[in-house]
Design a protein around this motif. Structure first.
Motif, PDB file in Angstrom:
ATOM      1  N   PRO A  10      48.713  30.771  42.693  1.00 27.41           N
ATOM      2  CA  PRO A  10      47.402  30.442  43.262  1.00 27.41           C
ATOM      3  C   PRO A  10      46.548  31.684  43.476  1.00 27.41           C
ATOM      4  O   PRO A  10      47.065  32.805  43.474  1.00 27.41           O
ATOM      5  CB  PRO A  10      47.770  29.788  44.605  1.00 27.41           C
ATOM      6  N   PRO A  11      45.232  31.496  43.706  1.00 29.68           N
ATOM      7  CA  PRO A  11      44.365  32.619  44.029  1.00 29.68           C
ATOM      8  C   PRO A  11      44.882  33.340  45.262  1.00 29.68           C
ATOM      9  O   PRO A  11      45.246  32.698  46.247  1.00 29.68           O
ATOM     10  CB  PRO A  11      43.003  31.969  44.315  1.00 29.68           C
ATOM     11  N   GLY A  12      44.953  34.658  45.181  1.00 31.13           N
ATOM     12  CA  GLY A  12      45.401  35.447  46.327  1.00 31.13           C
ATOM     13  C   GLY A  12      46.897  35.679  46.376  1.00 31.13           C
ATOM     14  O   GLY A  12      47.397  36.404  47.240  1.00 31.13           O
ATOM     15  N   THR A  17      47.384  42.255  41.378  1.00 28.46           N
ATOM     16  CA  THR A  17      48.031  43.440  41.964  1.00 28.46           C
ATOM     17  C   THR A  17      49.377  43.715  41.285  1.00 28.46           C
ATOM     18  O   THR A  17      49.659  44.833  40.852  1.00 28.46           O
ATOM     19  CB  THR A  17      48.267  43.193  43.488  1.00 28.46           C
ATOM     20  N   THR A  33      41.967  37.340  32.621  1.00 28.89           N
ATOM     21  CA  THR A  33      40.746  36.637  32.185  1.00 28.89           C
ATOM     22  C   THR A  33      39.661  36.754  33.256  1.00 28.89           C
ATOM     23  O   THR A  33      38.477  36.873  32.937  1.00 28.89           O
ATOM     24  CB  THR A  33      41.028  35.159  31.833  1.00 28.89           C
ATOM     25  N   GLY A  34      40.056  36.769  34.542  1.00 27.65           N
ATOM     26  CA  GLY A  34      39.074  36.944  35.615  1.00 27.65           C
ATOM     27  C   GLY A  34      38.347  38.284  35.464  1.00 27.65           C
ATOM     28  O   GLY A  34      37.114  38.349  35.505  1.00 27.65           O
ATOM     29  N   MET A  55      31.816  30.681  38.126  1.00 29.11           N
ATOM     30  CA  MET A  55      32.746  31.497  38.918  1.00 29.11           C
ATOM     31  C   MET A  55      32.331  31.555  40.391  1.00 29.11           C
ATOM     32  O   MET A  55      33.169  31.500  41.275  1.00 29.11           O
ATOM     33  CB  MET A  55      32.824  32.911  38.338  1.00 29.11           C
ATOM     34  N   GLU A  59      34.595  27.172  40.125  1.00 25.89           N
ATOM     35  CA  GLU A  59      34.952  26.238  39.032  1.00 25.89           C
ATOM     36  C   GLU A  59      35.594  27.023  37.894  1.00 25.89           C
ATOM     37  O   GLU A  59      35.289  28.197  37.702  1.00 25.89           O
ATOM     38  CB  GLU A  59      33.686  25.583  38.452  1.00 25.89           C
ATOM     39  N   LEU A  60      36.400  26.360  37.085  1.00 22.65           N
ATOM     40  CA  LEU A  60      36.938  27.022  35.900  1.00 22.65           C
ATOM     41  C   LEU A  60      35.847  27.131  34.842  1.00 22.65           C
ATOM     42  O   LEU A  60      35.025  26.230  34.679  1.00 22.65           O
ATOM     43  CB  LEU A  60      38.122  26.245  35.313  1.00 22.65           C
ATOM     44  N   ARG A 123      44.388  36.561  52.932  1.00 24.42           N
ATOM     45  CA  ARG A 123      44.280  37.711  52.022  1.00 24.42           C
ATOM     46  C   ARG A 123      42.919  37.757  51.345  1.00 24.42           C
ATOM     47  O   ARG A 123      42.289  38.796  51.250  1.00 24.42           O
ATOM     48  CB  ARG A 123      45.335  37.612  50.914  1.00 24.42           C
ATOM     49  N   LEU A 124      42.484  36.598  50.865  1.00 23.51           N
ATOM     50  CA  LEU A 124      41.226  36.582  50.091  1.00 23.51           C
ATOM     51  C   LEU A 124      40.021  36.838  50.990  1.00 23.51           C
ATOM     52  O   LEU A 124      39.086  37.525  50.580  1.00 23.51           O
ATOM     53  CB  LEU A 124      41.087  35.253  49.337  1.00 23.51           C
ATOM     54  N   THR A 169      55.252  43.006  51.641  1.00 25.04           N
ATOM     55  CA  THR A 169      54.393  44.101  51.159  1.00 25.04           C
ATOM     56  C   THR A 169      54.308  44.089  49.628  1.00 25.04           C
ATOM     57  O   THR A 169      55.165  43.515  48.948  1.00 25.04           O
ATOM     58  CB  THR A 169      54.970  45.470  51.579  1.00 25.04           C
ATOM     59  N   ILE A 173      57.383  43.062  46.879  1.00 20.04           N
ATOM     60  CA  ILE A 173      57.228  42.016  45.855  1.00 20.04           C
ATOM     61  C   ILE A 173      57.459  42.628  44.462  1.00 20.04           C
ATOM     62  O   ILE A 173      58.121  42.035  43.608  1.00 20.04           O
ATOM     63  CB  ILE A 173      55.829  41.362  45.969  1.00 20.04           C
TER      64      ILE A 173
END
Ligand code: AP5
Length: 182
Positions: A10-12, A17, A33-34, A55, A59-60, A123-124, A169, A173
């Motif tokens: 998912p986002p975030g 990273t 792609t982002g 964006m 939306e995609l 986070r986001l 952290t 990860i």
């Protein structure tokens, strides 16, 4: 070490990273792609103008547009790569498979980064990108659960999926990912 990897989540969750860290350690091409779409927006191209309006709402962007970007980047490249933020739905995943079959460069691993929605939102919101306000983040999460999450079963069925806990952290990860890939 695997040479053709994709990051799902998912986002975030930390796809960008962690992809950057792994790509730099393993000398892989990092294809987000982002990031590629944001570069088009910044350059003010017609593709960027079309993408920007979608964006900002979370939306995609159209499958054709994103597939063209990925095709351009992979079809003349024979080294290892890491895809981040693509594919985002089953249509993109099937198109990617057929491109990679043509190129004889199949995906070797799909890494799923897992984190609860509350932590993702936290986070986001602290990052503050143009599409990081709470309403748009919740919309992006909704699209993730509806359109992208089915890819978990898609890659599981191909025995390519590795699930990683994306809490903690950045370094912890990164260690989990590197252990899972070794
Ligand atoms: P995209 O850029 O792909 O955004 P996203 O999927 O929403 O992902 P994010 O960048 O928000 O999160 P991430 O998982 O990469 O986490 P990150 O490492 O950045 O897509 C943006 C838009 O472009 C889409 O909404 C869509 O419109 C369009 N688009 C892109 N690809 C598309 C496609 N294939 N098809 C159609 N449309 C497409 O980290 C997030 C934040 O958390 C950062 O501030 C980071 O520093 C921080 N962080 C990371 N790890 C940790 C940690 N362990 N602890 C604390 N903070 C952390």
């Amino acid at each position: 070490m695997k040479q053709r990897i994709l990051f799902l989540g998912p986002p975030g969750a930390g796809k960008g990273t962690q992809a950057e860290i792994l790509a730099s350690h393993e000398n892989l091409l990092h294809l987000s792609t982002g990031d590629l779409l944001r570069a088009e927006v910044k350059a003010g191209t017609s593709l960027g103008q079309e993408a920007a309006a979608l964006m900002i709402k979370g939306e995609l962007v159209s499958d054709d547009l994103v597939l063209a970007i990925v095709h351009n980047n992979l079809s003349h490249y024979s080294g290892g790569w890491l895809l981040d933020g693509f594919p985002r739905n089953i249509v993109q995943a099937e198109s990617l498979d057929s491109l990679l079959n043509q190129l004889k460069q199949p995906i070797e691993t799909a890494i799923l980064l897992k984190l609860e929605d509350d932590l993702l939102i936290e986070r986001l919101l602290s990052r503050g990108r143009a599409d990081d306000n709470e309403i748009v983040i919740r919309h992006r999460l909704g699209i993730y659960h509806e359109q992208t999450a089915p890819l978990i079963a898609f890659y599981q069925a191909k025995s390519l999926l590795i699930s990683i806990d994306a809490g903690g952290t950045v370094d912890s990860i990164a260690m989990r990912i590197s252990k899972a890939l070794s």
